[in-house]
Design a protein around this motif. Structure first.
Motif, mmCIF file in Angstrom:
data_model
loop_
_atom_site.group_PDB
_atom_site.id
_atom_site.type_symbol
_atom_site.label_atom_id
_atom_site.label_comp_id
_atom_site.label_asym_id
_atom_site.label_seq_id
_atom_site.Cartn_x
_atom_site.Cartn_y
_atom_site.Cartn_z
ATOM 1 N N ALA A 1 2.303 15.858 -1.911
ATOM 2 C CA ALA A 1 2.101 15.061 -2.952
ATOM 3 C C ALA A 1 2.884 13.888 -2.961
ATOM 4 C CB ALA A 1 1.968 15.902 -4.136
ATOM 5 N N TYR A 2 4.116 13.907 -2.956
ATOM 6 C CA TYR A 2 5.061 12.736 -3.156
ATOM 7 C C TYR A 2 5.143 12.052 -2.039
ATOM 8 C CZ TYR A 2 6.903 16.096 -6.909
ATOM 9 O OH TYR A 2 7.094 16.907 -7.820
ATOM 10 N N VAL A 3 4.907 12.538 -0.747
ATOM 11 C CA VAL A 3 4.915 11.746 0.399
ATOM 12 C C VAL A 3 3.581 11.034 0.381
ATOM 13 C CG1 VAL A 3 4.494 11.953 2.926
ATOM 14 C CG2 VAL A 3 6.385 13.205 1.900
ATOM 15 N N SER A 4 2.557 11.594 0.125
ATOM 16 C CA SER A 4 1.268 10.748 0.042
ATOM 17 C C SER A 4 1.349 9.599 -0.973
ATOM 18 C CB SER A 4 0.082 11.675 -0.132
ATOM 19 O OG SER A 4 -0.013 12.759 0.717
ATOM 20 N N MET A 5 1.871 9.963 -2.189
ATOM 21 C CA MET A 5 1.892 8.824 -3.015
ATOM 22 C C MET A 5 2.704 7.613 -2.580
ATOM 23 S SD MET A 5 -0.154 9.303 -5.432
ATOM 24 C CE MET A 5 0.394 8.147 -6.546
ATOM 25 N N GLY A 6 3.875 8.109 -1.946
ATOM 26 C CA GLY A 6 4.806 7.075 -1.420
ATOM 27 C C GLY A 6 3.962 6.143 -0.439
ATOM 28 N N MET A 7 3.101 6.844 0.423
ATOM 29 C CA MET A 7 2.411 6.051 1.522
ATOM 30 C C MET A 7 1.319 5.016 0.591
ATOM 31 S SD MET A 7 3.802 6.891 4.065
ATOM 32 C CE MET A 7 4.823 8.205 4.834
ATOM 33 N N ALA A 8 0.867 5.704 -0.399
ATOM 34 C CA ALA A 8 -0.247 4.960 -1.378
ATOM 35 C C ALA A 8 0.779 3.739 -2.061
ATOM 36 C CB ALA A 8 -0.851 5.716 -2.222
ATOM 37 N N GLY A 9 1.803 3.831 -2.526
ATOM 38 C CA GLY A 9 2.546 3.003 -2.975
ATOM 39 C C GLY A 9 3.033 1.649 -2.004
ATOM 40 N N MET A 10 3.366 1.985 -0.892
ATOM 41 C CA MET A 10 3.764 1.179 0.303
ATOM 42 C C MET A 10 2.560 0.287 0.608
ATOM 43 S SD MET A 10 4.495 2.190 4.290
ATOM 44 C CE MET A 10 2.834 2.717 4.492
ATOM 45 N N LEU A 11 1.184 0.722 0.638
ATOM 46 C CA LEU A 11 0.206 0.143 0.751
ATOM 47 C C LEU A 11 -0.217 -0.909 -0.195
ATOM 48 C CD1 LEU A 11 -2.071 2.423 2.413
ATOM 49 C CD2 LEU A 11 -0.876 0.831 3.821
ATOM 50 N N ILE A 12 0.075 -0.326 -1.292
ATOM 51 C CA ILE A 12 -0.443 -1.090 -2.505
ATOM 52 C C ILE A 12 0.509 -2.316 -2.869
ATOM 53 C CG2 ILE A 12 -0.443 -1.211 -4.948
ATOM 54 C CD1 ILE A 12 -1.044 1.713 -4.907
ATOM 55 N N VAL A 13 1.807 -2.312 -2.455
ATOM 56 C CA VAL A 13 2.667 -3.262 -2.770
ATOM 57 C C VAL A 13 2.327 -4.481 -1.577
ATOM 58 C CG1 VAL A 13 4.639 -2.222 -1.706
ATOM 59 C CG2 VAL A 13 5.043 -4.080 -3.474
ATOM 60 N N GLN A 14 2.283 -3.865 -0.512
ATOM 61 C CA GLN A 14 2.048 -4.937 0.739
ATOM 62 C C GLN A 14 0.776 -5.775 0.449
ATOM 63 O OE1 GLN A 14 4.305 -2.202 4.122
ATOM 64 N NE2 GLN A 14 2.832 -3.811 4.706
ATOM 65 N N ILE A 15 -0.311 -4.874 0.181
ATOM 66 C CA ILE A 15 -1.557 -5.697 -0.174
ATOM 67 C C ILE A 15 -1.570 -6.592 -1.062
ATOM 68 C CG2 ILE A 15 -3.970 -5.403 -0.679
ATOM 69 C CD1 ILE A 15 -3.844 -2.447 0.737
ATOM 70 N N ALA A 16 -1.058 -6.308 -2.312
ATOM 71 C CA ALA A 16 -0.915 -7.125 -3.364
ATOM 72 C C ALA A 16 0.094 -8.259 -3.207
ATOM 73 C CB ALA A 16 -0.455 -6.202 -4.667
ATOM 74 N N ALA A 17 1.169 -8.019 -2.380
ATOM 75 C CA ALA A 17 2.131 -9.326 -2.421
ATOM 76 C C ALA A 17 1.618 -10.231 -1.189
ATOM 77 C CB ALA A 17 3.353 -8.518 -1.636
ATOM 78 N N ASN A 18 0.935 -9.570 -0.224
ATOM 79 C CA ASN A 18 0.300 -10.626 0.707
ATOM 80 C C ASN A 18 -1.059 -11.357 0.147
ATOM 81 O OD1 ASN A 18 -2.013 -10.868 3.278
ATOM 82 N ND2 ASN A 18 0.098 -11.177 3.926
ATOM 83 N N VAL A 19 -1.806 -10.550 -0.481
ATOM 84 C CA VAL A 19 -3.030 -11.665 -1.103
ATOM 85 C C VAL A 19 -2.425 -12.311 -2.149
ATOM 86 C CG1 VAL A 19 -4.953 -11.055 -2.374
ATOM 87 C CG2 VAL A 19 -4.526 -9.717 -0.439
ATOM 88 N N GLY A 20 -1.386 -11.855 -3.052
ATOM 89 C CA GLY A 20 -0.932 -13.006 -3.940
ATOM 90 C C GLY A 20 -0.266 -14.091 -3.422
ATOM 91 N N MET A 21 0.446 -13.944 -2.290
ATOM 92 C CA MET A 21 1.229 -14.734 -1.499
ATOM 93 C C MET A 21 0.203 -15.873 -1.011
ATOM 94 S SD MET A 21 3.637 -14.224 1.815
ATOM 95 C CE MET A 21 2.161 -13.884 2.695
ATOM 96 N N CYS A 22 -0.937 -15.688 -0.253
ATOM 97 C CA CYS A 22 -1.964 -16.318 -0.192
ATOM 98 C C CYS A 22 -2.612 -17.149 -1.139
ATOM 99 C CB CYS A 22 -3.021 -15.611 0.797
ATOM 100 S SG CYS A 22 -2.478 -14.802 2.362
ATOM 101 N N LEU A 23 -2.907 -16.383 -2.342
ATOM 102 C CA LEU A 23 -3.365 -17.085 -3.376
ATOM 103 C C LEU A 23 -2.461 -17.994 -4.177
ATOM 104 C CD1 LEU A 23 -5.643 -14.245 -4.559
ATOM 105 C CD2 LEU A 23 -6.484 -16.566 -3.287
ATOM 106 N N PHE A 24 -1.209 -18.248 -3.840
ATOM 107 C CA PHE A 24 -0.276 -18.965 -4.469
ATOM 108 C C PHE A 24 0.401 -18.591 -5.625
ATOM 109 C CE2 PHE A 24 1.071 -23.757 -3.566
ATOM 110 C CZ PHE A 24 2.291 -23.221 -3.653
ATOM 111 N N VAL A 25 0.226 -17.014 -5.809
ATOM 112 C CA VAL A 25 0.839 -16.604 -6.983
ATOM 113 C C VAL A 25 1.813 -15.628 -6.999
ATOM 114 C CG1 VAL A 25 -1.571 -16.711 -8.507
ATOM 115 C CG2 VAL A 25 -1.011 -14.556 -6.990
ATOM 116 N N PHE A 26 2.257 -15.312 -5.870
ATOM 117 C CA PHE A 26 3.380 -14.730 -5.555
ATOM 118 C C PHE A 26 4.112 -15.384 -4.440
ATOM 119 C CE2 PHE A 26 1.685 -9.937 -6.152
ATOM 120 C CZ PHE A 26 1.520 -10.414 -7.768
ATOM 121 N N PRO A 27 5.710 -15.425 -4.359
ATOM 122 C CA PRO A 27 6.348 -16.168 -3.422
ATOM 123 C C PRO A 27 6.205 -15.542 -1.952
ATOM 124 C CG PRO A 27 7.750 -14.620 -4.468
ATOM 125 C CD PRO A 27 6.368 -14.419 -5.243
ATOM 126 N N VAL A 28 6.353 -16.443 -1.063
ATOM 127 C CA VAL A 28 6.322 -15.955 0.404
ATOM 128 C C VAL A 28 7.637 -14.796 0.373
ATOM 129 C CG1 VAL A 28 6.575 -16.616 2.843
ATOM 130 C CG2 VAL A 28 5.455 -17.863 1.218
#
Length: 394
Positions: free
Chosen positions: A324-351
């Motif tokens: 359960a913890y491993v699967s949640m860790g993988m979900a967290g990994m995807l969430i932060v990378q998706i949010a950071a990349n999209v936010g970076m392209c939308l100019f609301v997060f740093p590169v």
């Protein structure tokens, strides 16, 4: 013949075919965008590498489904930790390559692709952290106690120090931090811990940003600070530190609702690389926005969100806290990378140099993503039937 196909039949029976299908759909979307983004090069090298990486990734996914990682990690945790440290230290050898200001890559003579150790090391980090949490709980300790949080926090801080010291990659440090937070929260660490730490960091940031940093030379000299300054003032150095994000935002905005059409983007199809920088990697979301519009971006995000939700579903139905913890860790990994990349392209997060999972071009990173999802598939393959859980067996 039966023996030859029995492993595949077993995988089809126990493996998470839905998760694999979602990954392949997202990867196919990515290949189409990479083809469009690299047409100006007049070669298909990136597309070929991406397809080969996907095929190898699927093979790794299937192999991981057969492995019971819980006893493996319990027996070999020292080797996994040692591998992570040595693999990162290889960046300090002549094989280490600096790109974009970070020493993130290994380049071996004759090997066709670059390898990013801090991407690969995320997997043993998640496995080891899941095992550490489970061991603490098995010993009867409250995972939310000061002693327990200090243990898993020290593990995470050690990895952050290695990555920051060796690679200088603050973006990847953010990924590891969010993975830790998601896993700790799913294990039962109280929200008050995150509120206290997050509040302290926010206060420290405000004090530094308004009262300390502007009075130092770092305010105008340190590149990391400039990356944050441009977020609050888009007119600050638009031809320098803000150039990439300005171009990405322009491309996304020009696509409007339905986009200019696949292979028809003015900036995406430009023969000048700087018209839309890093269009096949960091800013591939801008390619989607220009050519497929908001509709295409929403479809892309729906695919990636479905993968995240599937990881969470597997976590909720796992037969073991470790899985359960491993699967949640993988979900967290995807969430932060998706949010950071999209936010970076939308100019609301740093590169931060974080690419879009399954979509952006990348050899070793694609294989690593499929390996990560293979671990989730392994958790699903070992989940108890729902009727046993409902009878209180767990």
């Amino acid at each position: 013949m039966k023996t030859l196909f029995s492993p595949l039949q077993e995988f089809l029976k126990k493996g998470d075919m839905l998760l694999l299908s979602l990954c392949l759909l997202a990867s196919g979307f990515g290949v189409a965008l990479i083809f469009s983004a690299t047409r100006y090069n007049e070669n298909n090298k990136e597309v070929a590498v991406q397809i080969i990486a996907i095929l190898l990734g699927v093979l790794v996914y299937i192999l991981c489904t057969y492995v019971d990682f819980e006893p493996f990690v319990e027996r070999n945790w020292k080797w996994l930790l040692g591998f992570s440290i040595i693999f990162l230290l290889l960046l300090l050898t002549p094989f280490g390559v600096t790109r974009g200001g970070n020493r993130n890559w290994l380049q071996f003579p004759g090997f066709p692709i670059l390898i990013q150790p801090n991407e690969i090391v995320k997997i043993p980090f998640i496995l080891l952290l899941a095992m550490q949490i489970r061991k603490i709980q098995d010993q009867g300790h409250d995972i939310g106690s000061v002693f327990s949080v200090a243990q898993i926090g020290a593990h995470t801080m050690f990895m952050l120090a290695l990555i920051a010291g060796i690679c200088g990659d603050m973006g990847m440090c953010v990924v590891y931090t969010i993975i830790f937070a998601v896993m700790a929260w799913s294990a039962g660490v109280k929200v008050r811990w995150f509120v206290l730490v997050g509040g302290a960091l926010a206060i420290a940031f405000v004090v530094l940003w308004f009262f300390v940093l502007p009075k130092t030379e770092a305010w105008d000299d340190l590149y990391l600070i400039k990356r944050f300054r441009v977020l609050f003032d888009h007119s600050y150095d638009p031809q320098g530190v803000g150039f990439q994000q300005t171009r990405a935002l322009l491309a996304i905005g020009s696509g409007q609702i339905f986009g200019k059409g696949y292979l028809q983007g003015t900036m995406t199809q430009s023969s000048f690389a700087n018209t839309l920088p890093a269009r096949d990697t960091d800013f591939i979301f801008a390619v989607c926005g220009e050519e497929l519009g908001m509709v295409g971006c929403l479809i892309l995000l729906a695919l990636l969100t479905s993968i995240v939700l599937r990881c969470i579903w597997v976590a909720r139905h796992s037969s073991s806290p470790f899985y359960a913890y491993v699967s949640m860790g993988m979900a967290g990994m995807l969430i932060v990378q998706i949010a950071a990349n999209v936010g970076m392209c939308l100019f609301v997060f740093p590169v931060m140099g974080l690419t879009l999972p399954f979509i952006s071009y990348g050899g070793s990173s694609i294989i690593t993503l499929y390996a990560a999802m293979g671990l989730v598939s392994s958790a699903k393959a070992r989940a108890l039937p729902s009727w046993l859980r409902d009878r209180g067996t767990l």
